[in-house]
Motif scaffolding. Structure first.
Motif, PDB file in Angstrom:
ATOM      1  N   GLN A 575      47.990  43.578  40.080  1.00 21.21           N
ATOM      2  CA  GLN A 575      47.232  43.274  41.294  1.00 21.21           C
ATOM      3  C   GLN A 575      47.576  41.888  41.832  1.00 21.21           C
ATOM      4  OE1 GLN A 575      43.104  43.744  40.247  1.00 21.21           O
ATOM      5  NE2 GLN A 575      43.271  45.959  39.904  1.00 21.21           N
ATOM      6  N   LEU A 576      47.746  40.949  40.907  1.00 25.98           N
ATOM      7  CA  LEU A 576      48.124  39.600  41.332  1.00 25.98           C
ATOM      8  C   LEU A 576      49.514  39.606  41.974  1.00 25.98           C
ATOM      9  CD1 LEU A 576      47.062  36.666  41.209  1.00 25.98           C
ATOM     10  CD2 LEU A 576      48.375  36.382  39.108  1.00 25.98           C
ATOM     11  N   GLU A 577      50.428  40.379  41.422  1.00 28.91           N
ATOM     12  CA  GLU A 577      51.759  40.495  42.014  1.00 28.91           C
ATOM     13  C   GLU A 577      51.696  41.115  43.400  1.00 28.91           C
ATOM     14  OE1 GLU A 577      56.129  42.406  40.825  1.00 28.91           O
ATOM     15  OE2 GLU A 577      54.397  42.654  39.501  1.00 28.91           O
ATOM     16  N   THR A 578      50.795  42.079  43.574  1.00 30.16           N
ATOM     17  CA  THR A 578      50.629  42.690  44.893  1.00 30.16           C
ATOM     18  C   THR A 578      50.141  41.672  45.917  1.00 30.16           C
ATOM     19  OG1 THR A 578      50.123  44.824  43.862  1.00 30.16           O
ATOM     20  CG2 THR A 578      49.455  44.523  46.156  1.00 30.16           C
ATOM     21  N   LEU A 579      49.193  40.825  45.522  1.00 31.24           N
ATOM     22  CA  LEU A 579      48.718  39.786  46.430  1.00 31.24           C
ATOM     23  C   LEU A 579      49.842  38.823  46.806  1.00 31.24           C
ATOM     24  CD1 LEU A 579      45.218  38.902  44.891  1.00 31.24           C
ATOM     25  CD2 LEU A 579      45.691  40.175  46.994  1.00 31.24           C
ATOM     26  N   LEU A 638      40.671  36.896  41.271  1.00 34.23           N
ATOM     27  CA  LEU A 638      41.487  37.620  40.306  1.00 34.23           C
ATOM     28  C   LEU A 638      41.975  36.698  39.192  1.00 34.23           C
ATOM     29  CD1 LEU A 638      42.691  40.344  39.580  1.00 34.23           C
ATOM     30  CD2 LEU A 638      44.663  39.814  41.016  1.00 34.23           C
ATOM     31  N   LEU A 639      42.277  35.443  39.515  1.00 34.25           N
ATOM     32  CA  LEU A 639      42.728  34.502  38.493  1.00 34.25           C
ATOM     33  C   LEU A 639      41.618  34.210  37.480  1.00 34.25           C
ATOM     34  CD1 LEU A 639      44.875  31.959  40.554  1.00 34.25           C
ATOM     35  CD2 LEU A 639      45.681  33.518  38.772  1.00 34.25           C
ATOM     36  N   PHE A 640      40.361  34.109  37.966  1.00 35.01           N
ATOM     37  CA  PHE A 640      39.246  33.939  37.028  1.00 35.01           C
ATOM     38  C   PHE A 640      39.137  35.149  36.105  1.00 35.01           C
ATOM     39  CE2 PHE A 640      37.529  30.863  40.225  1.00 35.01           C
ATOM     40  CZ  PHE A 640      37.449  29.774  39.364  1.00 35.01           C
ATOM     41  N   GLN A 641      39.320  36.338  36.672  1.00 35.84           N
ATOM     42  CA  GLN A 641      39.253  37.563  35.869  1.00 35.84           C
ATOM     43  C   GLN A 641      40.375  37.599  34.832  1.00 35.84           C
ATOM     44  OE1 GLN A 641      38.933  41.191  38.198  1.00 35.84           O
ATOM     45  NE2 GLN A 641      40.152  42.323  36.706  1.00 35.84           N
ATOM     46  N   ILE A 642      41.588  37.225  35.253  1.00 33.55           N
ATOM     47  CA  ILE A 642      42.727  37.222  34.325  1.00 33.55           C
ATOM     48  C   ILE A 642      42.527  36.191  33.224  1.00 33.55           C
ATOM     49  CG2 ILE A 642      45.190  36.654  34.161  1.00 33.55           C
ATOM     50  CD1 ILE A 642      45.558  37.923  36.901  1.00 33.55           C
ATOM     51  N   GLN A 643      41.904  35.060  33.556  1.00 33.97           N
ATOM     52  CA  GLN A 643      41.647  34.036  32.547  1.00 33.97           C
ATOM     53  C   GLN A 643      40.755  34.579  31.438  1.00 33.97           C
ATOM     54  OE1 GLN A 643      42.686  30.463  32.422  1.00 33.97           O
ATOM     55  NE2 GLN A 643      42.065  31.075  30.366  1.00 33.97           N
TER      56      GLN A 643
END
Length: 906
Positions: A575-579, A638-643
């Protein structure tokens, strides 16, 4: 108590910046054509003087007719003001209706192989500002900083340089880099770093004057501390992207040592003030802190100037002296508790300098150039609207860039996606590094070096044998000549062999010396191979990925949630790559919209306010700006979620074990003693016990490649040298054989002549007086004409040789590659050529061709290089067509590596 400044010893150790280099560009014709086509030919004629002025200014910037720094400074200021006037009147871009035939090209000041070219005046302005700052730094360095006035003037020049770089950072860098191709030296980061560096040097001059005036230790400490702060800020910029790999290590070492030096100098000065106040405990802590910083700085002092290192040594000695005194006083008198240096407040600092404001210096409002060229209202309005659009695009592009950079940094901190790839066994090597490794393996790799070393040994042996054979030829002939001279006494009137062979013998002696030193160099290569083979052996791993550390799943778990955790984390990364892909698309949409945004027809027909039209047209970009804002917000969430997911992943898979922590040993020890570890989930890892990270492994591979390239290049140059030396010795051997044959013929004839005289025979047609007085030297035309049947005549009545005939005419020699002239006579003094290595063969076995003798100016016996390398190992000549090394030895095609040269390296 010595209060002399140790840092003052660094007076002459400062840095100046070189100017950027540019390519020629013609501004006269494109600007004149634009005036004639957009306005009128009459306007173009009226502005002829201004156009010629611009042409001359650009030409002077390119060629520097007056190279003095002061003249360059005035020229660059005048040209920058002219560019400001051109920018408001001539739209320079690739657009059809603009000045689209002008392309500015500038080289990077620190890496001149890197170039930037733009059809934009922003690149030209940024480059001129950089050159202006560089010239100011050169002016500062030119003053005599051993005097108070010289330091004051130098400080003003460094302040001006800082102002130029600050102006570049704030007004031109972003515009120049937004135009596409741009070099690192005009980036915002580099301009900011150079501003800090110039301020540091300006403050340093002020500090030296402060010491010279005898100011109090407290004042000196504050000024010195600010010098260190400026250097620390410059060092911080040099250690991060994009400057990290752009500057030479000597630069970074210089700035780092200066930062440490002036921090320690501040500790020293502040300690003097504390001693006067009898605050002995803090004085001891400050002195220890300064000594510690200096000790650490010495570890990275490679390449630093000796003057700077001397200053550090002297300052360290002063600090140690004061520390020893303070500790004795504290132990005997004060008995104070010494605080830890980490608990001390920061040293006070005071800045005496700031960047010079360049707005007034570079203000072009008073210039009269192109004053009569006033665009119409529509053109002015269009330019204003374009600036508004550029501002929108620049702002949004910066937001997108910051979002991408934030993602990169956060993922790097979490070791993603590297840890996922390591778990799946998809650990990869960077493409450029892998290509280098494959090239090494194709060329034979470290394991193939032994065969090439054997080639060196064989070629050296062949050359030594040829040299011995050649010397034996001359020795045998000289021995025979001495024997006949002893037998016949004064009747043996021909020249001695040692007289005729002096030049040949000298050349052989020099060949022998060369071979001796070449053997020493070969030994160094073999020793280097032995010493570094453990390092280079990693290059023989196939595939190279097998040398990298890996991570495996746990083999035992109570709830088996590993797969779910990994799957969730991978989905979030996708998802981060898509963003990220969406951001790239949004930036492309902005640029495409700008390219198609042409409101000139509307401006030409509009009768209302331009402001209303601008607001309406600029609103077209609002929806893209909103999309960018939503993208950035979604990425933050999303970065908070990935963390959080990565924290869980790290706990389950114990990534610290992957990085080198040997937790498994502790678990096994507990199990062996029947103890149950206090973990909620019992996990055993079969991850490799890796003491170095993947980055360290990459560095090891890079170091192995560099060392292999160095050794490979040295071996190849050695092979070239021995093959060419073999040709040269063979040529001299042929000359010696010819000489010996000639002397043998002369010997027989002279024996016959002497025997006739001893028998009382006399021949009237012989000019006995002086026939052998001027005996021909080796190689002089002197043949003997003998009949084919002479060998069968009566030995008691031999025929008399013709008095005009030469004893010997050298036979035709085959030409040798690289030589274009016949050899000089043996008896004539020769000027020999320095021996160079042979070029690589053009083909394995080309047809035999006529060979040439070496020119008289060649000295094949030039002494070998001192130390590791020398003249005859640096092959200057190029491969001649058809030349080949003598069999059985041939040179394999060298493994060419960039930026490598010279035979043996230390």
């Amino acid at each position: 108590m010595a209060a002399s400044s140790s840092a003052a010893a660094t007076t002459n150790v400062m840095l100046a910046i070189f100017e950027k280099k540019t390519s020629s560009v013609d501004l006269y014709r494109p600007l004149r054509n634009y005036i004639a086509s957009t306005y009128s030919e009459r306007d173009a004629v009226n502005l002829e003087d201004d156009l010629q002025t611009v042409k001359q200014l650009r030409s002077d910037v390119e060629r520097a007719p007056d190279p003095s720094p002061a003249a360059r400074r005035d020229l660059l200021q005048s040209y920058f003001r002219a560019l400001c006037l051109i920018e408001t009147r001539f739209p320079i871009s690739a657009e059809r209706d603009h000045v689209n035939t002008v392309t500015f090209v500038w080289q990077d000041a620190f890496k001149q192989k890197q170039k930037a070219s733009q059809q934009s005046i922003h690149l030209e302005k940024a480059a001129v500002l950089f050159c202006l700052g560089a010239v100011y730094s050169q002016i500062g360095l030119s003053f005599d900083r051993a005097t108070v006035e010289g330091r004051r003037q130098a400080s003003h020049s460094f302040i001006a340089a800082a102002g130029a770089f600050a102006y570049l950072r704030d007004n031109a860098s972003v515009k120049a880099t937004a135009g596409g191709s741009a070099t690192v030296d005009i980036s915002v980061e580099c301009a900011g770093m150079l501003e800090r560096l110039m301020l540091a040097q300006a403050q340093e001059c002020v500090f030296e004057n402060t010491i010279a005036k005898g100011s109090t230790p407290g004042v000196c400490a504050k000024i010195s501390r600010q010098v260190g702060i400026y250097y620390e800020e410059a060092l911080a910029a040099l250690n991060v992207t994009p400057l990290k790999d752009h500057f030479e290590k000597a630069w970074i070492s210089h700035v780092q040592l200066k930062a440490a030096l002036f921090y320690a100098e501040a500790c020293y000065r502040y300690g003097l003030e504390l001693h006067e106040k009898e605050e002995i405990a803090e004085e001891i802590a400050r002195l220890k802190s300064g000594i510690s910083v200096l000790t650490d700085s010495k570890k990275s002092s490679k390449g630093a100037p000796a003057q700077l290192l001397d200053a550090i040594t002297k300052l360290e000695a002063n600090l140690n002296h004061n520390l020893e005194r303070a500790m004795k006083e504290n132990d005997r008198v004060y008995l104070m508790r010494v605080p830890s240096p980490s608990t001390l407040p920061p040293l006070p600092a005071f800045s005496m300098v700031k960047p010079m404001a360049m707005n007034e210096v570079l203000d072009a409002s008073k210039e009269k150039m192109f004053a009569s060229l006033v665009p119409d209202n529509s053109a002015k309005a269009l330019s204003r609207y374009t600036e508004m659009v550029d501002d929108v695009i620049r702002t949004q592009a910066e937001r997108l860039q910051q979002g991408s950079e934030l993602t990169r940094v956060r993922l790097k901190e979490m070791d993603l996606p590297d840890s996922i790839l390591a778990l799946e066994g998809n650990t990869t090597v960077p493409a450029d590094l892998k290509e280098d490794v494959e090239a090494v393996q194709i060329s034979g790799g470290p394991a193939g070096l032994e065969a090439e070393l054997q080639q060196l040994r064989d070629l050296r042996r062949v050359n030594q044998e040829l040299l011995v054979q050649t010397e034996e030829l001359l020795q045998k002939e000289a021995s025979e000549d001495a024997q006949f001279r002893s037998q016949f006494g004064t009747r043996w009137t021909r020249p001695q062999s040692s007289t005729l062979t002096k030049n040949l013998q000298d050349r052989l002696n020099r060949f022998a010396a060369n071979l001796k030193q070449a053997a020493e160099s070969d030994a160094r290569i073999e020793r280097s191979v032995r010493d570094h083979f453990p390092l280079m052996s990693i290059l023989d791993r196939r595939p190279i990925e097998s040398a990298l550390p890996s991570l495996a799943k746990p083999i035992m778990s109570l709830d088996a949630t590993e797969d779910a955790i990994v799957g969730t984390l991978k989905q979030s990364l996708r998802q981060l790559e898509t963003l990220g892909a969406q951001r790239a698309g949004l930036e492309d949409m902005l640029k495409e919209m700008k390219r198609k945004d042409d409101i000139l027809p509307k401006l030409m027909t509009s009768t209302g306010s331009h402001e209303d039209l601008f607001r309406k047209e600029i609103s077209k970009y609002n929806h893209i700006c909103e999309e960018i804002a939503r993208n950035i917000e979604a990425q933050e969430q999303l970065l908070f979620q990935i963390q959080a997911q990565n924290d869980e992943f790290s706990a389950i898979f114990n990534l610290e074990d992957y990085k080198g922590n040997f937790l498994l040993l502790q678990l096994l020890f507990s199990y062996s003693h029947g103890c149950i570890p206090p973990f909620g989930i019992i996990i055993v890892h079969f991850s490799l016990f890796v003491t170095a990270s993947r980055e360290k492994c990459f560095k090891q591979i890079q170091a192995a490649i560099a060392k292999y390239r160095e050794i490979k290049e040295n071996v190849n140059e050695g092979l070239k040298f021995y093959v060419t030396l073999q040709d040269a010795i063979t040529n001299v051997k042929q000359q010696c054989s010819d000489f010996v044959m000639t002397r043998n013929i002369q010997c027989r004839e002279m024996i016959e002549d002497v025997q006739r005289h001893m028998a009382g025979l006399s021949f009237q047609d012989r000019k006995s007086s002086g026939q052998y007085d001027n005996y021909p030297a080796v190689g002089q035309p002197h043949q003997t004409q003998r009949a084919s049947t002479q060998a069968q005549t009566d030995p008691q009545n031999p025929p008399v040789p013709h008095p005009q005939a030469s004893y010997y005419r050298p036979p035709e020699q085959p030409t040798i590659p690289g030589y274009t002239h016949a050899p000089p006579p043996y008896g004539a003094p020769q000027q020999s050529h320095p021996y160079h290595g042979a070029p690589a063969p053009a083909a394995p076995y080309p047809p035999q061709q006529a060979q040439q003798q070496p020119p008289a100016s060649h000295d094949y016996g030039q002494p070998a290089y001192p130390g590791w390398r020398g003249p005859y190992y640096n092959a200057h000549g190029q491969q001649q067509p058809g030349s080949i090394p003598r069999p059985p030895y041939t040179i394999p095609s060298p493994y060419n590596y960039p930026n490598q040269g010279g035979y043996y390296k230390q």
